[in-house]
Design a protein around this motif. Structure first.
Motif, PDB file in Angstrom:
ATOM      1  N   LEU A  83       0.896  -2.966   1.113  1.00 57.69           N
ATOM      2  CA  LEU A  83       1.455  -1.723   0.627  1.00 57.69           C
ATOM      3  C   LEU A  83       2.491  -1.625   1.773  1.00 57.69           C
ATOM      4  N   TYR A  84       3.693  -1.312   1.206  1.00 58.12           N
ATOM      5  CA  TYR A  84       4.790  -1.051   2.067  1.00 58.12           C
ATOM      6  C   TYR A  84       5.090   0.536   1.808  1.00 58.12           C
ATOM      7  N   PHE A  85       4.737   1.275   3.152  1.00 56.33           N
ATOM      8  CA  PHE A  85       4.699   2.743   2.751  1.00 56.33           C
ATOM      9  C   PHE A  85       6.062   3.291   3.504  1.00 56.33           C
ATOM     10  N   PHE A  86       6.714   3.929   2.954  1.00 55.15           N
ATOM     11  CA  PHE A  86       8.160   4.375   3.352  1.00 55.15           C
ATOM     12  C   PHE A  86       8.037   5.940   3.342  1.00 55.15           C
ATOM     13  N   ASP A  87       7.838   6.726   4.556  1.00 54.63           N
ATOM     14  CA  ASP A  87       7.283   8.126   4.728  1.00 54.63           C
ATOM     15  C   ASP A  87       8.761   8.875   5.461  1.00 54.63           C
ATOM     16  N   THR A  88       9.024   9.671   5.077  1.00 54.78           N
ATOM     17  CA  THR A  88      10.245  10.682   5.639  1.00 54.78           C
ATOM     18  C   THR A  88       9.998  11.107   6.906  1.00 54.78           C
ATOM     19  N   ASP A  89       8.669  11.545   6.922  1.00 54.69           N
ATOM     20  CA  ASP A  89       8.153  12.184   8.092  1.00 54.69           C
ATOM     21  C   ASP A  89       8.258  11.525   9.634  1.00 54.69           C
ATOM     22  N   GLU A  90       7.978  12.396  10.660  1.00 50.87           N
ATOM     23  CA  GLU A  90       7.899  11.725  12.162  1.00 50.87           C
ATOM     24  C   GLU A  90       6.704  10.832  12.073  1.00 50.87           C
ATOM     25  N   GLY A 106      -4.590   3.729   0.550  1.00 47.42           N
ATOM     26  CA  GLY A 106      -4.298   2.329   0.464  1.00 47.42           C
ATOM     27  C   GLY A 106      -5.221   1.560   0.803  1.00 47.42           C
ATOM     28  N   TYR A 107      -5.853   1.634   1.818  1.00 45.61           N
ATOM     29  CA  TYR A 107      -6.959   0.594   2.436  1.00 45.61           C
ATOM     30  C   TYR A 107      -8.027   0.804   1.451  1.00 45.61           C
ATOM     31  N   ASP A 108      -8.526   1.924   1.150  1.00 47.23           N
ATOM     32  CA  ASP A 108      -9.680   2.281   0.360  1.00 47.23           C
ATOM     33  C   ASP A 108      -9.428   1.776  -1.288  1.00 47.23           C
ATOM     34  N   PHE A 125      -5.908  -2.660  -0.571  1.00 47.46           N
ATOM     35  CA  PHE A 125      -4.862  -3.178  -0.119  1.00 47.46           C
ATOM     36  C   PHE A 125      -5.347  -3.935   1.190  1.00 47.46           C
ATOM     37  N   ASP A 126      -5.058  -5.111   1.316  1.00 54.11           N
ATOM     38  CA  ASP A 126      -5.418  -5.741   2.670  1.00 54.11           C
ATOM     39  C   ASP A 126      -4.473  -5.274   4.081  1.00 54.11           C
ATOM     40  N   ILE A 127      -3.356  -4.899   3.595  1.00 51.74           N
ATOM     41  CA  ILE A 127      -2.473  -4.607   4.639  1.00 51.74           C
ATOM     42  C   ILE A 127      -1.625  -3.405   4.193  1.00 51.74           C
TER      43      ILE A 127
END
Length: 553
Positions: free
Chosen positions: A255-262, A272-274, A277-279
């Protein structure tokens, strides 16, 4: 005293055959007080022994280990008929488990908790004996809740020992036995409860140990009425058939997680893990002009059809939408993957708000939300915007509020355009006083408080002036709540005359289920598919009503 240490064997290669035990091998921190005759029995049927003999003749293992479980003996008895299968073939056979000294160390804190649970239980019983139990007795309620929480915590930690810790020690026992073997290429049997298969397989992969799994299919053969007990004892009532499990080469699910926050949201990362997803690879402070290069690297470094999913989050809704657009433009055949859009949980939370509102509305005679006036207090935030979009597409009369007049009117205009043809117009209203709040919510059918946490928007004084026949939702879990008098656990609760409340906990539980379902669906999806509020709302309605309620796309 041996210390737990798992290291790959440099000069030996092990092939470990996991064999399902005939019956479940139980384990607990303490033996049952009244275990009776069955507590010391570890029955093995004739047919299972024949099954094991066949496997020995087929594989010729270098050594065999078995899960010790609740046995009181440390090693197999010399007169054990099952162990004789291996002794007769000159194959080392041992029990494996966590040693007592290690178990005493890791279980000591749990024993303290058990003593505390006992004290609470005794106190609860004393309340009952003295007749002091009453449904609104807060002390009694606290004791009951504490006991349940402690019991749940005890079970979770006992399971940690039962599986992860014991499996690590059992694997170390296997490695130690392998070291004693002269050959460099080894085959070993591990007879254990199948509940340990996943944990042992994971450890084996880390230790570069090959795994083969043999499950059992057991079919009961019922004797006829003429069969005597002696006949029954001399033959098996079970027919056992081996089922060899061929493990495919594992492909990591990323899972590639793109977040706008800091900082990337820990909530979404954990989800995602739950979900399986492995990574989960987080990218914080993401901008639309940077995401295309990252997506290209992610695509072209994996084979076509690999299990990759892109997740777009963050509190900046506008930037999140731009990021999602860039991701969708960048992914190309045959490397297309699902894209989840849920900036700061706005899509899933908004879907939960609308679905729960509709659920309570049906209890009060509303068949749908068409034509109903919905006031979205603090509606310029991520959750308010998506909630307004969904209900606009359901043809409700939606009003979003803010303290900034020009901003709210321009946003309402933009959201109306985004909602598309067939949707109702979204209105933006400025509110800066109780008089303005009262004016705007007096004739509302539904009021949503979706503003910042810890900010009260409507006071008790104002609420008491409202006419009945309203549904109020507050997503705030931090007091003071958005609506005075609201409680997070309210559900269809009449907290003012004719005004029914839905609290944050009910919204949150449904939001969690929706997001979890989206992640799981995305895991199974091949190719390009967008999981946004449209899909989230469909999932919400399937959960709540068991039916699909689609919105205009």
């Amino acid at each position: 005293m041996q210390v737990l240490e798992l290291k790959r064997l440099k000069d030996k290669k092990i092939r470990l055959i996991l064999i399902e035990s005939e019956f479940p091998i139980d384990w607990a921190l303490e033996l049952p007080k009244e275990e009776g005759i069955l507590g010391s029995l570890f029955f093995v049927s004739r047919v299972y022994m024949e099954f094991i003999k066949d496997l020995v003749n087929k594989y010729h293992p270098n050594f065999v280990v078995e899960d010790k479980g609740m046995r009181s003996i440390e090693e197999p008895a010399t007169d054990d008929e099952f162990g004789a299968i291996f002794r007769n073939a000159d194959i080392p056979y041992e029990f494996v488990d966590i040693p007592d000294y290690a178990l005493n160390v890791v279980s000591a804190p749990l024993m303290d908790k058990k003593g505390f649970i006992k004290k609470i239980t005794e106190e609860i019983e004393s309340y009952k004996k003295m007749g002091r139990v009453h449904y609104n007795d807060t002390n009694f309620q606290q004791l009951v809740i504490w006991k349940q929480l402690l019991k749940d915590d005890f079970k979770a930690q006992e399971d940690e020992i039962r599986y992860k810790i014991r499996e690590a020690w059992m694997m170390m026992n296997i490695l130690e036995l392998a070291k004693k073997q002269e050959k460099s290429q080894l085959k070993a049997f591990f007879i254990t409860d199948k509940r340990h298969f996943d944990g042992i397989t994971f450890l084996a992969k880390e230790l570069d140990i090959g795994i083969e799994i043999i499950n059992l299919k057991k079919v009961a053969k019922y004797p006829d009425e003429e069969t005597s007990i002696n006949d029954l004892l001399n033959r098996s009532i079970l027919e056992i058939m081996p089922i060899k499990v061929i493990k495919k080469e594992k492909e990591e699910r990323i899972l590639y997680f793109f977040d706008t926050d800091e900082y990337c949201s820990p909530f979404d990362t954990n989800m995602g893990y739950d979900a399986g997803f492995d990574i989960v690879i987080p990218y914080s402070r993401m901008k639309a002009d940077r995401v295309s290069r990252l997506v290209q690297d992610a695509m072209f470094s994996r084979k076509a059809g690999a299990s990759s999913v892109y997740f777009v989050g963050g509190s900046d809704v506008i930037e999140s939408e731009k990021i999602a657009e860039e991701v969708l433009k960048t992914i190309i055949p045959p490397f297309e993957s699902p894209v989840i859009i849920d900036p700061r949980g706005s899509h899933t939370t908004a879907s939960a708000i609308v679905a729960k509102t509709l659920e309570v509305a049906r209890k009060h005679g509303f068949s749908d939300l068409s034509g109903k006036k919905i006031i979205c207090l603090g509606g310029t935030g991520p959750v308010g915007q998506i909630s307004a979009l969904i209900t606009s597409k359901l043809n409700a009369k939606v009003v979003i509020t803010s303290r900034r007049e020009q901003f709210v009117k321009e946003l309402a205009k933009s959201l109306t355009k985004k909602a598309g043809r067939g949707a109702t117009k979204i209105i933006g209203e400025v509110v800066n006083s109780d008089e303005q709040y009262l004016k705007i919510v007096r004739d509302a059918d539904i009021i949503w408080s979706v503003g910042k946490a810890g900010v009260q928007m409507i006071s008790k004084k104002l609420m008491t002036q409202l006419p009945p026949n309203k549904i109020v939702v507050d997503i705030n879990l931090v007091p003071p709540y958005g609506i005075e008098g609201m409680k997070p656990d309210y559900y269809n609760t009449e907290f003012y005359p004719g005004i029914y409340a839905i609290g944050a906990l009910n919204i949150g539980r449904l939001k969690y289920k929706i997001e979890r379902k989206i992640f799981k669906e995305a895991l199974k999806t091949k190719g390009k598919k967008v999981f946004d509020y449209n899909i989230a709302f469909e999932i919400a309605n399937n959960i709540v009503f068991g039916e699909e309620i689609k919105i205009l796309v």
